[in-house]
Motif scaffolding. Structure first.
Motif, PDB file in Angstrom:
ATOM      1  N   GLU A   1      27.291   7.045  40.937  1.00  0.00           N
ATOM      2  CA  GLU A   1      28.437   7.896  41.248  1.00  0.00           C
ATOM      3  C   GLU A   1      28.907   7.609  42.665  1.00  0.00           C
ATOM      4  O   GLU A   1      28.170   7.090  43.494  1.00  0.00           O
ATOM      5  CB  GLU A   1      28.075   9.378  41.119  1.00  0.00           C
ATOM      6  CG  GLU A   1      27.759   9.818  39.706  1.00  0.00           C
ATOM      7  CD  GLU A   1      27.427  11.293  39.616  1.00  0.00           C
ATOM      8  OE1 GLU A   1      27.689  11.903  38.560  1.00  0.00           O
ATOM      9  OE2 GLU A   1      26.898  11.843  40.602  1.00  0.00           O
TER      10      GLU A   1
ATOM     11  N   SER B   1      36.617  10.942  42.810  1.00  0.00           N
ATOM     12  CA  SER B   1      35.218  10.742  42.443  1.00  0.00           C
ATOM     13  C   SER B   1      35.116   9.961  41.136  1.00  0.00           C
ATOM     14  O   SER B   1      36.012  10.009  40.290  1.00  0.00           O
ATOM     15  CB  SER B   1      34.497  12.081  42.322  1.00  0.00           C
ATOM     16  OG  SER B   1      35.141  12.914  41.384  1.00  0.00           O
ATOM     17  N   TYR B   2      34.006   9.260  40.971  1.00  0.00           N
ATOM     18  CA  TYR B   2      33.840   8.441  39.772  1.00  0.00           C
ATOM     19  C   TYR B   2      32.391   8.449  39.306  1.00  0.00           C
ATOM     20  O   TYR B   2      31.467   8.829  40.040  1.00  0.00           O
ATOM     21  CB  TYR B   2      34.278   6.996  40.019  1.00  0.00           C
ATOM     22  CG  TYR B   2      33.334   6.187  40.902  1.00  0.00           C
ATOM     23  CD1 TYR B   2      32.162   5.623  40.392  1.00  0.00           C
ATOM     24  CD2 TYR B   2      33.618   5.975  42.251  1.00  0.00           C
ATOM     25  CE1 TYR B   2      31.296   4.891  41.194  1.00  0.00           C
ATOM     26  CE2 TYR B   2      32.765   5.246  43.063  1.00  0.00           C
ATOM     27  CZ  TYR B   2      31.601   4.702  42.525  1.00  0.00           C
ATOM     28  OH  TYR B   2      30.742   3.983  43.328  1.00  0.00           O
ATOM     29  N   LYS B   3      32.200   7.998  38.067  1.00  0.00           N
ATOM     30  CA  LYS B   3      30.885   7.708  37.512  1.00  0.00           C
ATOM     31  C   LYS B   3      30.992   6.356  36.836  1.00  0.00           C
ATOM     32  O   LYS B   3      31.931   6.111  36.072  1.00  0.00           O
ATOM     33  CB  LYS B   3      30.467   8.786  36.512  1.00  0.00           C
ATOM     34  CG  LYS B   3      29.035   8.641  35.994  1.00  0.00           C
ATOM     35  CD  LYS B   3      28.645   9.873  35.180  1.00  0.00           C
ATOM     36  CE  LYS B   3      27.205   9.806  34.701  1.00  0.00           C
ATOM     37  NZ  LYS B   3      26.818  11.043  33.969  1.00  0.00           N
TER      38      LYS B   3
ATOM     39  N   GLU C   1      32.903  13.629  32.791  1.00  0.00           N
ATOM     40  CA  GLU C   1      31.806  13.748  31.836  1.00  0.00           C
ATOM     41  C   GLU C   1      32.294  13.931  30.400  1.00  0.00           C
ATOM     42  O   GLU C   1      31.548  13.678  29.451  1.00  0.00           O
ATOM     43  CB  GLU C   1      30.894  14.922  32.223  1.00  0.00           C
ATOM     44  CG  GLU C   1      30.067  14.674  33.470  1.00  0.00           C
ATOM     45  CD  GLU C   1      29.011  13.600  33.250  1.00  0.00           C
ATOM     46  OE1 GLU C   1      27.933  13.904  32.730  1.00  0.00           O
ATOM     47  OE2 GLU C   1      29.277  12.429  33.588  1.00  0.00           O
TER      48      GLU C   1
ATOM     49  N   LYS D   1      22.077  12.819  36.994  1.00  0.00           N
ATOM     50  CA  LYS D   1      23.548  12.774  37.071  1.00  0.00           C
ATOM     51  C   LYS D   1      24.171  13.397  35.813  1.00  0.00           C
ATOM     52  O   LYS D   1      25.139  12.892  35.251  1.00  0.00           O
ATOM     53  CB  LYS D   1      24.048  11.347  37.291  1.00  0.00           C
ATOM     54  CG  LYS D   1      23.590  10.756  38.624  1.00  0.00           C
ATOM     55  CD  LYS D   1      24.088   9.354  38.832  1.00  0.00           C
ATOM     56  CE  LYS D   1      23.658   8.834  40.203  1.00  0.00           C
ATOM     57  NZ  LYS D   1      22.192   8.819  40.381  1.00  0.00           N
TER      58      LYS D   1
END
Length: 669
Positions: free
Chosen positions: A40, A51-53, A80, A517
């Motif tokens: 992340e 923000s990222y994943k 998510e 996460k």
């Protein structure tokens, strides 16, 4: 330590351990047992940090570059919600980037960075007419203009994307353009094999990303145009609304049969074969005749492949529909040349969602067990009180009449008050930033106002009949010793106990995010960690949630208490929970029936048919999340009230959980 405390401590430990095991197993599915590396971070943009994943298969290296896919979530969701697509694509060797779009998740820019204009189109873009009133000016709050312009995209011609007051649709990709660039520059990603997919609001962002990179080349001169665009419940528009130089490669549209949002079914009441007869759909498919569902037109080599897949599901469930996911995997496989031995029907992601749900429910159970331990501590012993006696209990027809009034008030007000607060109530947008939160607190305020008026009428009638007025204790607001006066320490200790219960859950939410996460949820945002902005919004909204839940649960648990309230054991709990759930959920159930019975009868969504599409969409589709939440709240509050006789603890912990879900995960301006 008392025997009761020992039992509670052991049960708490068992529930926490079980919750942890579920999260550990969920992480095993997410990481494909170590074959996928999860990370992340943030992508810096001119509007602020996004923000990222990132899901990186271990097979993707500098010497073995992998294809990449950018995933974009829908309104009121976060990155998510893309987990099913993320996991299944990564299992097949694809590097997957998911971001929190503007106004969602942990990203800094609000929805205002998307932009807005002072006009809207109420039909498909390119089919509007000022004479017919389908292209008209609008006024109201900025958030209302944003809502009315969700399908207005920044690459559209100025007629749509700008207005005479200097406003514009600034970035309908909502951070997606920067995300795509970032993904294309990773040294283990093949920049010539990239694609984009989104759900709902994310489909407009997907169109925008694909338009921005149509014909684009990177610094090495490589063509980084997206090789495919997959729309999960997307809107179509005529080619005339944007520049003809823009080309979209290999577009798949996943069409939900029971989509609650009118623009995703071309403003028709239902999704039927007739939809494929429109010029809009023919133009999309690139044919002159009526098309067919689940049929590919064009070819992948030229980028002209087009397909509309009909899914027998609703809007929100499309993200995890197994049929839609399999079709999308096949589409990406052909467009990107994915090499995998896994069949598209080999899906595991939903197992992780059920494990997440189990972990969430187990943690709530641990919270209740922990509370049972704490109320045995001398400091909190005062929190537990005797429940008011059976005298004055409503029975039979009187009980059902009182319950029915609560159900009808909540149900009738829901479509109107939520939509009003969502967009039009002029709340200061720098303070009340949560869009769905505004709709909910407006609904709460209307319910409380109507309840106050009804109680006032009843009170006057009782006074005329010279009936004895109930004390504050009999109403559940204070201790037996205090009688008709508020016991301040009773309230203070109740609030402190609720804070400790909430902190207990939050510590594990933070631990799970640190280790795995992952949040406590099933698909959609539930219990996640706060950043400073969202914590501040929690402080703003919690007073409204607390006031509503105190009123609602006082009515359900005290005024409408039944013999089950005093019955010991599990049977007594079920009787109490059943009646409490009926009072608290009845209004939502009423609207669910009103919405979906005509929809499933192929007439159209009930709200659209009765009130117009203005009252359909977000809050109608939200009921699939809201109803089970309230069922759980009613169970939690029933258990606590039976254990403590304390309306403050039972109502306030539910208010905290409900406010946490809204301010921790939903969108902000």
């Amino acid at each position: 330590m008392t025997p009761r405390q020992k039992k509670s401590l052991i049960l708490t430990a068992i529930l926490v351990l079980s919750s942890f095991i579920c999260m550990f197993l969920a992480n095993g599915i997410q990481s494909d047992n170590g074959k996928i590396r999860i990370s992340e971070g943030v992508i810096r943009t001119d509007a602020g940090n996004v923000s990222y994943k990132l899901y990186k298969p271990v097979s993707a290296t500098r010497d073995n570059k992998a294809p990449g896919v950018l995933l974009l979530h829908g309104y009121q969701n976060d990155h998510e919600t893309c987990r099913a697509y993320s996991i299944e694509l990564a299992r097949r060797g694809v590097v997957v980037l998911t971001i929190d779009e503007y106004g969602h998740g942990k990203s800094v820019p609000g929805l205002l960075e998307r932009g807005f204009v002072n006009h809207k189109v109420s039909v498909n873009y390119g089919e509007e007419s000022e004479a017919k009133g389908t292209f008209k000016k609008i006024g109201g709050t900025n958030r209302y203009k944003i809502m009315m312009n969700f399908s207005n995209l920044s690459f559209f011609k100025d007629k749509y994307s700008r207005d005479e007051e200097g406003n514009s649709i600034k970035d309908s990709a909502e951070g997606g353009i920067e995300g795509y660039r970032w993904l294309s520059e990773l040294d283990y990603v093949d920049p010539t094999r990239l694609a984009v997919s989104g759900h709902s609001m994310g489909t407009w962002a997907s169109w925008s990303v694909s338009a921005a990179y149509s014909g684009a080349r990177n610094s090495a001169g490589q063509d980084i145009t997206p090789k495919a665009t997959v729309l999960q419940c997307g809107e179509l528009f005529r080619n005339s609304v944007y520049d003809s130089s823009i080309h979209f490669n290999n577009v798949l549209l996943l069409q939900a049969k029971y989509d609650e949002f009118s623009y995703f079914r071309d403003y028709q009441n239902t999704v039927s074969d007739k939809l494929l007869e429109s010029d809009l759909r023919k133009e999309f498919l690139g044919i002159n005749k009526t098309g067919e569902w689940n049929t590919t037109y064009g070819d992948f080599s030229s980028g002209s492949a087009r397909r509309i897949e009909l899914l027998y599901t609703n809007h929100r469930l499309t993200t995890h529909d197994s049929h839609g996911l399999s079709v999308a995997i096949d589409w990406f496989t052909q467009a990107l040349g994915i090499q995998s031995e896994l069949a598209s029907s080999n899906l595991k992601a939903m197992g992780k969602e059920w494990l997440n749900l189990a972990a969430l429910l187990l943690m709530l159970g641990a919270m209740l067990s922990c509370m049972t331990f704490m109320i045995e501590v001398p400091f909190f012993s005062h929190v537990r009180q005797d429940k008011p006696g059976r005298e004055g209990m409503l029975k039979g027809k009187k009980w059902f009449a009182s319950a029915l009034i609560s159900i009808l008030v909540a149900g009738i007000l829901y479509p109107f008050a939520t939509q009003l607060g969502h967009a039009l109530v002029p709340l200061p947008e720098n303070i009340f930033r949560m869009t769905v939160g505004n709709g909910l607190i407006t609904w709460y305020l209307f319910i409380m106002l109507f309840t106050f008026i009804i109680n006032l009428i009843i009170s006057r009638k009782n006074k005329k009949k010279n009936l004895k007025k109930k004390t504050l204790y009999e109403k559940g607001w204070t201790t037996k010793e205090a009688g008709n006066a508020l016991d301040v320490m009773y309230i203070v200790k109740s609030v402190l106990l609720v804070l400790l219960m909430a902190l207990f859950v939050y510590l594990f939410v933070a631990l799970y995010h640190l280790l795995f996460k992952l949040d406590l949820r099933i698909i959609w945002p539930m219990l996640s960690t706060f950043n400073f902005m969202r914590l501040g919004q929690f402080a703003v909204y919690i007073l409204f949630f607390a006031a509503y839940f105190l009123m609602a649960e006082q009515k359900a648990l005290v005024t409408l208490r039944s013999n089950g309230t005093y019955q010991k054991g599990f049977a007594g709990f079920l009787r109490t929970w059943g009646r409490t759930a009926l009072v608290m959920c009845g209004g939502i159930v009423l609207i669910v029936l009103l919405e979906y019975i005509p929809f499933f009868a192929n007439l159209g969504p009930g709200a659209d048919l009765l009130f117009g599409s203005t009252f359909g969409g977000p809050f109608m589709s939200l009921m699939i999340l809201l109803l089970p939440q309230i069922v759980v709240y009613s169970g939690i509050s029933s258990y606590i009230y039976r254990q403590t006789g304390n309306i403050y603890v039972s109502a306030l912990i539910c208010a905290v959980l409900a406010c946490w879900i809204v301010t921790g995960g939903s969108s902000f301006v």
